[in-house]
Design an enzyme around this catalytic site. Structure first.
Site, PDB file in Angstrom:
ATOM      1  N   ARG A  24      84.648 110.421 -21.997  1.00 14.54           N
ATOM      2  CA  ARG A  24      84.943 111.845 -22.206  1.00 14.54           C
ATOM      3  C   ARG A  24      84.376 112.741 -21.097  1.00 14.54           C
ATOM      4  O   ARG A  24      84.662 113.917 -21.030  1.00 14.54           O
ATOM      5  CB  ARG A  24      84.404 112.272 -23.588  1.00 14.54           C
ATOM      6  CG  ARG A  24      85.191 111.659 -24.728  1.00 14.54           C
ATOM      7  CD  ARG A  24      84.439 111.649 -26.049  1.00 14.54           C
ATOM      8  NE  ARG A  24      83.475 110.538 -26.135  1.00 14.54           N
ATOM      9  CZ  ARG A  24      82.759 110.242 -27.206  1.00 14.54           C
ATOM     10  NH1 ARG A  24      82.871 110.994 -28.296  1.00 14.54           N
ATOM     11  NH2 ARG A  24      81.910 109.222 -27.197  1.00 14.54           N
ATOM     12  N   GLY A  86      81.112  98.222 -27.613  1.00 12.31           N
ATOM     13  CA  GLY A  86      80.576  99.064 -28.682  1.00 12.31           C
ATOM     14  C   GLY A  86      79.055  99.016 -28.756  1.00 12.31           C
ATOM     15  O   GLY A  86      78.411  98.162 -28.149  1.00 12.31           O
ATOM     16  N   THR A  87      78.505  99.964 -29.516  1.00 14.03           N
ATOM     17  CA  THR A  87      77.041 100.111 -29.555  1.00 14.03           C
ATOM     18  C   THR A  87      76.345  98.918 -30.228  1.00 14.03           C
ATOM     19  O   THR A  87      75.240  98.544 -29.825  1.00 14.03           O
ATOM     20  CB  THR A  87      76.645 101.432 -30.254  1.00 14.03           C
ATOM     21  OG1 THR A  87      77.447 101.582 -31.446  1.00 14.03           O
ATOM     22  CG2 THR A  87      76.875 102.635 -29.358  1.00 14.03           C
ATOM     23  N   ASN A 202      74.557 111.241 -38.058  1.00 12.45           N
ATOM     24  CA  ASN A 202      73.754 110.179 -37.456  1.00 12.45           C
ATOM     25  C   ASN A 202      73.386 110.598 -36.032  1.00 12.45           C
ATOM     26  O   ASN A 202      74.266 110.890 -35.222  1.00 12.45           O
ATOM     27  CB  ASN A 202      74.610 108.894 -37.446  1.00 12.45           C
ATOM     28  CG  ASN A 202      74.007 107.791 -36.598  1.00 12.45           C
ATOM     29  OD1 ASN A 202      72.795 107.756 -36.377  1.00 12.45           O
ATOM     30  ND2 ASN A 202      74.865 106.888 -36.132  1.00 12.45           N
ATOM     31  N   LYS A 383      69.102 123.232  12.638  1.00 16.35           N
ATOM     32  CA  LYS A 383      69.293 121.869  12.121  1.00 16.35           C
ATOM     33  C   LYS A 383      68.341 120.922  12.831  1.00 16.35           C
ATOM     34  O   LYS A 383      68.231 120.971  14.058  1.00 16.35           O
ATOM     35  CB  LYS A 383      70.734 121.445  12.364  1.00 16.35           C
ATOM     36  CG  LYS A 383      71.066 120.079  11.791  1.00 16.35           C
ATOM     37  CD  LYS A 383      71.985 119.275  12.685  1.00 16.35           C
ATOM     38  CE  LYS A 383      71.216 118.434  13.658  1.00 16.35           C
ATOM     39  NZ  LYS A 383      72.034 117.512  14.444  1.00 16.35           N
ATOM     40  N   TYR A 419      75.812 118.821  21.337  1.00 15.66           N
ATOM     41  CA  TYR A 419      76.789 117.754  21.090  1.00 15.66           C
ATOM     42  C   TYR A 419      77.811 117.736  22.210  1.00 15.66           C
ATOM     43  O   TYR A 419      78.439 118.760  22.498  1.00 15.66           O
ATOM     44  CB  TYR A 419      77.462 118.033  19.744  1.00 15.66           C
ATOM     45  CG  TYR A 419      78.415 116.975  19.266  1.00 15.66           C
ATOM     46  CD1 TYR A 419      78.047 115.640  19.254  1.00 15.66           C
ATOM     47  CD2 TYR A 419      79.672 117.316  18.803  1.00 15.66           C
ATOM     48  CE1 TYR A 419      78.917 114.671  18.807  1.00 15.66           C
ATOM     49  CE2 TYR A 419      80.555 116.353  18.344  1.00 15.66           C
ATOM     50  CZ  TYR A 419      80.176 115.024  18.343  1.00 15.66           C
ATOM     51  OH  TYR A 419      81.040 114.071  17.887  1.00 15.66           O
TER      52      TYR A 419
HETATM   53  C1  UD1 Z   1      77.286 107.322 -31.488  1.00  9.86           C
HETATM   54  C2  UD1 Z   1      77.322 106.832 -32.940  1.00  9.86           C
HETATM   55  C3  UD1 Z   1      77.503 108.038 -33.854  1.00  9.86           C
HETATM   56  C4  UD1 Z   1      76.402 109.051 -33.615  1.00  9.86           C
HETATM   57  C5  UD1 Z   1      76.331 109.435 -32.151  1.00  9.86           C
HETATM   58  C6  UD1 Z   1      75.081 110.274 -31.890  1.00  9.86           C
HETATM   59  C7  UD1 Z   1      78.368 104.636 -32.769  1.00  9.86           C
HETATM   60  C8  UD1 Z   1      79.605 103.841 -33.028  1.00  9.86           C
HETATM   61  N1  UD1 Z   1      78.443 105.916 -33.106  1.00  9.86           N
HETATM   62  O1  UD1 Z   1      78.565 107.866 -31.221  1.00  9.86           O
HETATM   63  O2  UD1 Z   1      77.463 107.611 -35.211  1.00  9.86           O
HETATM   64  O3  UD1 Z   1      76.633 110.205 -34.422  1.00  9.86           O
HETATM   65  O4  UD1 Z   1      76.239 108.267 -31.312  1.00  9.86           O
HETATM   66  O5  UD1 Z   1      75.036 110.780 -30.595  1.00  9.86           O
HETATM   67  O6  UD1 Z   1      77.366 104.113 -32.344  1.00  9.86           O
HETATM   68  N2  UD1 Z   1      76.948 102.321 -25.213  1.00  9.86           N
HETATM   69  C9  UD1 Z   1      76.691 101.089 -24.657  1.00  9.86           C
HETATM   70  N3  UD1 Z   1      77.638 100.117 -24.762  1.00  9.86           N
HETATM   71  C10 UD1 Z   1      78.812 100.298 -25.425  1.00  9.86           C
HETATM   72  C11 UD1 Z   1      79.068 101.569 -25.994  1.00  9.86           C
HETATM   73  C12 UD1 Z   1      78.107 102.573 -25.875  1.00  9.86           C
HETATM   74  O7  UD1 Z   1      75.635 100.874 -24.068  1.00  9.86           O
HETATM   75  O8  UD1 Z   1      79.601  99.351 -25.489  1.00  9.86           O
HETATM   76  C13 UD1 Z   1      75.919 103.378 -25.074  1.00  9.86           C
HETATM   77  C14 UD1 Z   1      76.417 104.594 -24.328  1.00  9.86           C
HETATM   78  O9  UD1 Z   1      76.155 104.460 -22.943  1.00  9.86           O
HETATM   79  C15 UD1 Z   1      75.639 105.730 -24.965  1.00  9.86           C
HETATM   80  C16 UD1 Z   1      75.312 105.223 -26.355  1.00  9.86           C
HETATM   81  O10 UD1 Z   1      75.562 103.833 -26.361  1.00  9.86           O
HETATM   82  O11 UD1 Z   1      74.427 105.987 -24.269  1.00  9.86           O
HETATM   83  C17 UD1 Z   1      76.159 105.898 -27.427  1.00  9.86           C
HETATM   84  O12 UD1 Z   1      77.530 105.680 -27.134  1.00  9.86           O
HETATM   85  P1  UD1 Z   1      78.608 106.826 -27.322  1.00  9.86           P
HETATM   86  O13 UD1 Z   1      79.916 106.294 -26.903  1.00  9.86           O
HETATM   87  O14 UD1 Z   1      78.135 108.069 -26.687  1.00  9.86           O
HETATM   88  O15 UD1 Z   1      78.599 106.987 -28.895  1.00  9.86           O
HETATM   89  P2  UD1 Z   1      79.092 108.230 -29.742  1.00  9.86           P
HETATM   90  O16 UD1 Z   1      80.566 108.223 -29.812  1.00  9.86           O
HETATM   91  O17 UD1 Z   1      78.444 109.459 -29.283  1.00  9.86           O
HETATM   92 CA    CA Z   2      77.109 109.899 -27.590  1.00  9.12          CA
END
Ligand code: UD1
Ligand code: CA
Length: 492
Positions: A24, A86-87, A202, A383, A419
Site C-alpha cells: 500500500r 503472511g504474518t 488488534n 562545493k 572542470y
Molecule cells: C496486521 C494484523 C492486523 C492488525 C494490524 C496492526 C495480520 C494478518 N493482521 O495487519 O490484525 O490490526 O497488523 O497494525 O497480521 N510481514 C512479514 N511477512 C509477511 C507479511 C507481513 O514480515 O509475509 C510484516 C510486515 O513487514 C509488517 C508486519 O508484518 O511489518 C505487519 O504486516 P502488515 O501487512 O502491515 O499487516 P496489517 O495488514 O497491517
Molecule cells: Ca501494518
C-alpha cells in the site's frame, strides 16, 4: 540484560516482523525503511524493544532484505522469510532460532513506530500475571492499571495488545462472545458488517508463551480473503483448544498506529515532529513558527539559537549556541558552530565554524568546510572547498574544489573554472589575496599570498605572492564616438 523488565519476569525474546513489501506504500523501498523524522520505522520499533530489556531480538526480513539488514543486524539476529506468505508464516520462520527458547515471545510488526517500551513492558507483565488485576475481561497494560480481568485458572498462553479506536478501519477487530471473552480476531477484509462495527482492534503486538506456538502456527491455513497465513488466527486456534488468552488495552491508542500507506506515514511524522520540536524548545532553543520547522530526530541544537520559519534541518546536524537559522533554510548533515547566521540558504554535508554568515541565497554543497568568521554571501555556490578564517565571498560566485586561505576577499562574480569537460582541477588561493570582481580562475591554478587580481581577468597561470595578476584586453576610448553615431543616424 534486563533493563525495563523486573527481575522476576521470565525471559522474553522479541520477534519483529519486517519482511513485508508494504504494497500500500507503492514504493521500491521496503515499508519498514521509510523514514519518520529521518529515522527508519524499523529503528523506532527496535529501539523500543531494546529499551524494554528483552533477552534476545530476532528480525524477520524478506522484501528488500539488503536494505533492511544493515539496520536490523545491529540489534539482533536476522531470519529470512523468502516468500511473504503472511504474518503467521513470518513468525514461523523464527522456529529455527527459538525452538529451544522456553520463555515468552513478544511479537510486533516493524511498522508501528510509536510503540513505547513502557507499553511493551506492561504487555509482558500483564501476560506473565505480574500486574494487579480486578474482575472483568481485560488487563490494562498502560499505567495506571485501571481495568478488570477475570483471572484464568491456567496460565495465559497469548496476550494481545488492543486499542479502542473511533475509526478502526484497516485493523483486525477483536471479536468477543456474550461473556466478553475473546474468541478470535477478524481482519478487515474478512469481516461482516457487524464485525466491522467493532471498535476494539488488534495492534499486531502480542506476547506468547513459546511452548506450543510454532506447532499452532504450522497448523494454520490460508482460508481468508488475502490467502495468507494470518498470525491473529493463532488466537482462535488457542480458544478452540480451550487455552486461555488475554487482551491488554493500550491506554494511549496513538502508540499502536500502524503505517500501511503514505497518509498514515505523514500522520505519524507529524506526531514525532511535534515531539522533537517540543524537546528542542524545552532545551533552550527558540522556534519562531513551530509548525513550519522540520527537524529530524538526530539533530542537536544548543541553547539560544533561534530557528526562523520554513526551515528544514535533516540528518545528524549539530548546531551551536546563539545562531540564527532561517528563514527558508535547509540544512542536511551539517556541523554548525556558535554565533552563526544562515538565511534563505541550502547547506549539505558541510562544516561551518563559529561566527560565520551564510546567505541570503547561498548554496553550500557537500565537502564544504568553513573556518571561523567566514562570510559566504548572496548567490554564492561553494562545493568541496575549504575556506580559512576571516575570508569573504560576498556575492555571486562559484567556488569549487578550492582551498582559500585566511582573510581573502573574493570579488563579486568570481568563478573557479574547475572542470575542463573531463576532469575536476584544484584552485588554491593563499592568505590575504584580493580577487577583483568578475574573475575566472581556470584550474589548476595557484594565487600566491597577498596577490591582487585585476577585475575581469581570466587567470590561467599561477600568480606569484604579492603580484598583480591581470589578464584582460586593455581599454581603448574613442573620443566623441556617441556624437558621431548620432550624426550618422540623422543623415540616414
Ligand atoms: C496486521 C494484523 C492486523 C492488525 C494490524 C496492526 C495480520 C494478518 N493482521 O495487519 O490484525 O490490526 O497488523 O497494525 O497480521 N510481514 C512479514 N511477512 C509477511 C507479511 C507481513 O514480515 O509475509 C510484516 C510486515 O513487514 C509488517 C508486519 O508484518 O511489518 C505487519 O504486516 P502488515 O501487512 O502491515 O499487516 P496489517 O495488514 O497491517
Ligand atoms: Ca501494518
Amino acid at each position: 540484560m534486563q533493563l525495563g523488565l523486573k527481575p522476576e519476569i521470565k525471559p522474553v525474546a522479541a520477534v519483529i516482523l519486517a519482511a513485508g513489501k508494504g504494497t500500500r506504500m507503492h514504493s521500491k523501498l521496503p515499508k519498514v525503511m521509510h523514514k519518520v523524522c529521518g529515522r527508519p520505522l524499523l529503528t523506532y520499533v527496535l529501539e523500543a524493544v531494546k529499551k524494554a530489556g528483552v533477552e534476545k531480538i530476532v528480525v524477520v526480513v524478506g522484501f528488500g532484505a539488503e536494505q533492511v539488514v544493515p539496520v536490523a543486524k545491529t540489534y539482533g539476529e536476522i531470519i529470512y522469510q523468502e516468500q511473504q506468505l503472511g504474518t503467521a508464516h513470518a513468525l514461523l520462520q523464527t522456529e529455527k532460532v527459538l525452538a529451544e527458547f522456553s520463555g515468552d515471545i513478544l511479537v510486533l510488526g516493524g511498522d508501528t513506530p510509536l510503540i513505547t517500551s513502557t507499553t511493551l513492558v506492561r504487555l509482558i507483565e500483564t501476560h506473565q500475571g505480574q500486574l494487579p488485576v480486578t474482575n472483568g475481561q481485560e488487563r490494562v497494560c498502560s499505567f495506571p492499571v485501571v481495568s478488570h480481568f477475570s483471572p484464568s485458572p491456567a496460565k495465559t498462553v497469548a496476550t494481545v495488545l488492543t486499542a479502542k479506536l473511533a475509526e478502526p478501519a484497516g485493523y483486525g477487530r477483536i471479536i468477543r462472545n456474550s461473556a466478553q471473552q475473546v474468541v478470535k480476531i477478524i481482519e478487515q477484509k474478512d469481516a461482516s458488517p457487524a464485525e466491522l462495527a467493532v471498535q476494539e482492534i488488534n495492534s499486531g503486538i502480542y506476547c506468547f508463551v513459546a511452548g506450543g506456538l510454532f506447532e499452532t502456527l504450522a497448523g494454520l491455513t490460508v482460508e481468508n480473503a488475502a490467502q495468507e497465513y494470518y498470525l491473529p488466527d493463532v488466537i482462535e486456534a488457542y480458544v478452540r483448544q480451550g487455552l486461555p488468552v488475554a487482551t491488554c488495552l493500550a491506554e494511549n491508542e496513538k502508540e499502536i498506529q500502524g503505517i500501511n500507506d503514505r497518509g498514515q506515514l505523514a500522520a505519524v511524522e507529524e506526531i514525532v515532529r511535534q515531539r522533537v520540536r517540543n524537546e528542542i524548545m524545552l532545551s533552550g532553543v527558540t522556534i519562531l513558527d513551530p509548525p513550519s520547522a522540520f527537524i529530524d530526530l538526530e539533530v542537536k541544537i544548543e541553547p539560544d539559537t533561534v530557528i526562523y520559519p520554513f526551515t528544514i534541518i535533516e540528518g545528524a546536524c549539530r548546531i551551536g549556541a546563539n545562531c540564527i537559522i532561517g528563514p527558508g533554510t535547509r540544512l542536511k548533515s551539517v556541523q554548525v558552530g556558535d554565533n552563526v547566521v544562515i538565511s534563505n540558504s541550502v547547506v549539505m554535508e558541510s562544516t561551518i565554524g563559529d561566527s560565520c554568515t551564510i546567505g541570503p541565497f547561498a548554496y553550500l554543497r557537500p565537502g564544504t568546510r568553513l573556518a571561523r568568521k567566514v562570510k559566504v554571501g548572496d548567490f554564492v555556490e561553494v562545493k568541496q572547498s575549504v575556506i580559512e578564517e576571516g575570508s569573504k565571498i560576498p556575492h555571486l560566485s562559484y567556488v569549487g574544489d578550492t582551498h582559500i586561505g585566511q582573510e581573502v576577499n573574493v570579488g563579486a562574480g568570481t568563478i573557479t573554472c574547475n572542470y575542463d569537460g573531463q576532469k575536476k582541477w584544484l584552485t588554491v588561493i593563499e592568505d590575504k589575496v584580493f580577487i577583483g570582481s568578475n574573475t575566472n580562475l581556470v584550474a589548476p591554478v595557484r594565487i600566491g599570498a597577498g596577490a591582487f587580481i585585476g577585475a575581469g581577468s581570466t587567470i590561467t597561470k599561477n600568480v606569484p605572492p604579492a603580484a598583480l595578476g591581470i589578464a584582460r584586453g586593455g581599454q581603448r576610448n574613442i573620443v566623441n564616438w556617441t556624437k558621431k553615431k548620432k550624426q550618422i543616424k540623422e543623415e540616414d
